[in-house]
Design a protein around this motif. Structure first.
Motif, PDB file in Angstrom:
ATOM      1  N   THR A  97      37.836  51.907  24.693  1.00  0.00           N
ATOM      2  CA  THR A  97      37.309  53.217  25.057  1.00  0.00           C
ATOM      3  C   THR A  97      38.430  54.159  25.461  1.00  0.00           C
ATOM      4  O   THR A  97      38.423  55.343  25.131  1.00  0.00           O
ATOM      5  CB  THR A  97      36.292  53.085  26.204  1.00  0.00           C
ATOM      6  N   TRP A  98      39.415  53.620  26.179  1.00  0.00           N
ATOM      7  CA  TRP A  98      40.547  54.435  26.613  1.00  0.00           C
ATOM      8  C   TRP A  98      41.308  54.995  25.413  1.00  0.00           C
ATOM      9  O   TRP A  98      41.694  56.168  25.391  1.00  0.00           O
ATOM     10  CB  TRP A  98      41.469  53.576  27.476  1.00  0.00           C
ATOM     11  N   SER A 140      31.503  58.740  28.670  1.00  0.00           N
ATOM     12  CA  SER A 140      30.178  58.155  28.516  1.00  0.00           C
ATOM     13  C   SER A 140      29.729  58.161  27.063  1.00  0.00           C
ATOM     14  O   SER A 140      29.074  57.240  26.605  1.00  0.00           O
ATOM     15  CB  SER A 140      29.165  58.931  29.373  1.00  0.00           C
ATOM     16  N   HIS A 184      45.895  52.505  31.741  1.00  0.00           N
ATOM     17  CA  HIS A 184      44.486  52.861  31.610  1.00  0.00           C
ATOM     18  C   HIS A 184      43.672  52.384  32.813  1.00  0.00           C
ATOM     19  O   HIS A 184      44.031  51.423  33.493  1.00  0.00           O
ATOM     20  CB  HIS A 184      43.903  52.306  30.306  1.00  0.00           C
ATOM     21  N   SER A 185      42.585  53.103  33.067  1.00  0.00           N
ATOM     22  CA  SER A 185      41.736  52.795  34.216  1.00  0.00           C
ATOM     23  C   SER A 185      41.128  51.400  34.074  1.00  0.00           C
ATOM     24  O   SER A 185      40.631  51.035  33.004  1.00  0.00           O
ATOM     25  CB  SER A 185      40.616  53.831  34.329  1.00  0.00           C
ATOM     26  N   PRO A 186      41.136  50.602  35.147  1.00  0.00           N
ATOM     27  CA  PRO A 186      40.567  49.249  35.076  1.00  0.00           C
ATOM     28  C   PRO A 186      39.057  49.252  34.878  1.00  0.00           C
ATOM     29  O   PRO A 186      38.478  48.231  34.513  1.00  0.00           O
ATOM     30  CB  PRO A 186      40.953  48.627  36.426  1.00  0.00           C
ATOM     31  N   THR A 187      38.417  50.396  35.115  1.00  0.00           N
ATOM     32  CA  THR A 187      36.962  50.487  34.950  1.00  0.00           C
ATOM     33  C   THR A 187      36.557  50.835  33.524  1.00  0.00           C
ATOM     34  O   THR A 187      35.375  50.878  33.212  1.00  0.00           O
ATOM     35  CB  THR A 187      36.380  51.537  35.910  1.00  0.00           C
ATOM     36  N   VAL A 188      37.545  51.108  32.671  1.00  0.00           N
ATOM     37  CA  VAL A 188      37.272  51.488  31.282  1.00  0.00           C
ATOM     38  C   VAL A 188      37.998  50.528  30.360  1.00  0.00           C
ATOM     39  O   VAL A 188      39.164  50.188  30.601  1.00  0.00           O
ATOM     40  CB  VAL A 188      37.737  52.939  31.000  1.00  0.00           C
ATOM     41  N   SER A 189      37.345  50.075  29.319  1.00  0.00           N
ATOM     42  CA  SER A 189      37.984  49.145  28.386  1.00  0.00           C
ATOM     43  C   SER A 189      39.125  49.839  27.648  1.00  0.00           C
ATOM     44  O   SER A 189      39.146  51.062  27.488  1.00  0.00           O
ATOM     45  CB  SER A 189      36.960  48.631  27.373  1.00  0.00           C
TER      46      SER A 189
END
Length: 361
Positions: free
Chosen positions: A78-79, A199, A70-75
């Motif tokens: 949320t992922w 978002s 998962h993207s490090p910018t998204v928890s």
């Protein structure tokens, strides 16, 4: 409070606490969101536990890598919520009792899961640009946004126009050239209602409080099984009624999912997308056995062009009696054929016990 890495490690080893406290709770937040949007709880077989189990099985089949990457910018929360939406979309397709569709935007978002899909799509976009003789500005917009991955603002700076102008131009090009091309060439249909983006999920995270939410309270008092060794078989069903189930979510040992494809093997929509996501269909392979699926091309012309591939399939099935082939309603989706046109092609399969046909075929 566990870290994302600890949660994923706990899921991998089957820790019941981690499943209850994190996996099921995150899934329940996602279900609550999409239930409000699609009224899932009012639809048969779209209850929370069915969808959560389906999500868990998918993640286990991939050794939980979709979460680990998962993207490090998204928890992670949320992922997982955004991953759950694809399970919801698949379930909604089956609920409509036909192989449904994704929006074009959702199709674009699926690129990250397959390098082959991305490379094939890039090639097709360039072919569209060449075949439609687009002007320089239009071609630049399509290539930069769809192939090279630039943002609208970056394209606008390159062309010396406003971001709004780029967005409007892209929307017109997409509707006029891109989507029609995919619909006509690759058995794809992009009419599924839009789903929430990242978002939306983030905004919901900020306002949802599990400790006081009635939905989560009901969930906490429910029994939450943590044994994911789900047994599924269609043997009894087939003995009573020799037809392909309308909803195929899993395959029993030795079963093969037979779907309609295109010769180029772009498995981006309909049953082909299900075969690609669930049953091992190979991007770029349009004919024959692949994984636990078998492709029969249906998009290359009239019924007469499909018959040789059906005959080849029947011959293959006859030689492989150890396998059971579940034939879907190939060619009866976006390809535009009717049951009465396609079903006669399978007449020679009627004497094969290992070929299961749709009802009425």
């Amino acid at each position: 409070m566990l870290t994302d890495q600890q949660i994923i490690a706990g899921l991998r080893r089957g820790d019941s606490f981690v499943f209850k406290r994190y996996f099921y709770e995150y899934c329940h937040v996602a279900y609550y969101m999409f239930d409000k949007k699609y009224e899932l709880s009012r639809k048969e077989n779209l209850d929370f536990m069915s969808l959560a189990h389906q999500y868990a099985i998918y993640l286990m089949e991939h050794d939980w890598k979709p979460l680990e990457d998962h993207s490090p910018t998204v928890s992670l929360r949320t992922w997982m919520i955004n991953g759950f939406r694809f399970i919801v979309l698949d379930a909604l397709k089956w609920y409509k009792k036909e192989y449904g569709s994704l929006t074009f935007e959702d199709y674009l978002r699926s690129f990250d899961t397959s390098q082959d899909l991305r490379l094939n799509f890039n090639k097709v976009v360039l072919e569209i640009c060449d075949s439609t003789h687009l002007d320089r500005t239009s071609r630049t917009i399509l290539v930069m946004l769809l192939v090279d991955g630039f943002k609208t603002k970056e394209v606008a700076e390159q062309l010396g126009i406003s971001s709004a102008a780029v967005s409007q131009r892209f929307s017109a090009l997409k509707d006029t050239y891109i989507i029609p091309y995919f619909k006509s060439h690759f058995d794809m249909d992009f009419d599924m209602p839009e789903v929430m983006d990242v978002s939306d999920s983030v905004a919901y995270e900020e306002t949802f409080h599990p400790a006081s939410g009635s939905v989560v309270s009901a969930f906490r008092h429910a029994e939450v099984p943590c044994d994911f060794n789900v047994e599924y078989s269609t043997d009894d069903f087939m003995e009573k009624k020799r037809t392909t189930p309308e909803r195929i979510q899993q395959l029993a040992p030795g079963e093969i999912f037979v779907f309609g494809s295109n010769l180029r093997g772009m498995h981006g929509g309909g049953a082909a997308y299900v075969a690609y996501r669930k049953f091992g269909a190979v991007m770029g392979q349009g004919v024959g056995l692949q994984g636990r699926s078998y492709a029969i091309p249906t998009m290359q012309g009239g019924v007469e062009t499909i018959k040789p591939y059906v005959d080849e399939f029947v011959d293959f099935a006859r030689k492989h009696s150890e396998l059971t082939f579940l034939v879907t309603r190939i060619g009866c989706g976006i390809a535009g054929f009717s049951d009465w046109q396609i079903s006669p092609l399978f007449e020679s399969a009627h004497d094969l016990d290992n070929v299961i046909l749709p009802e009425g075929w």
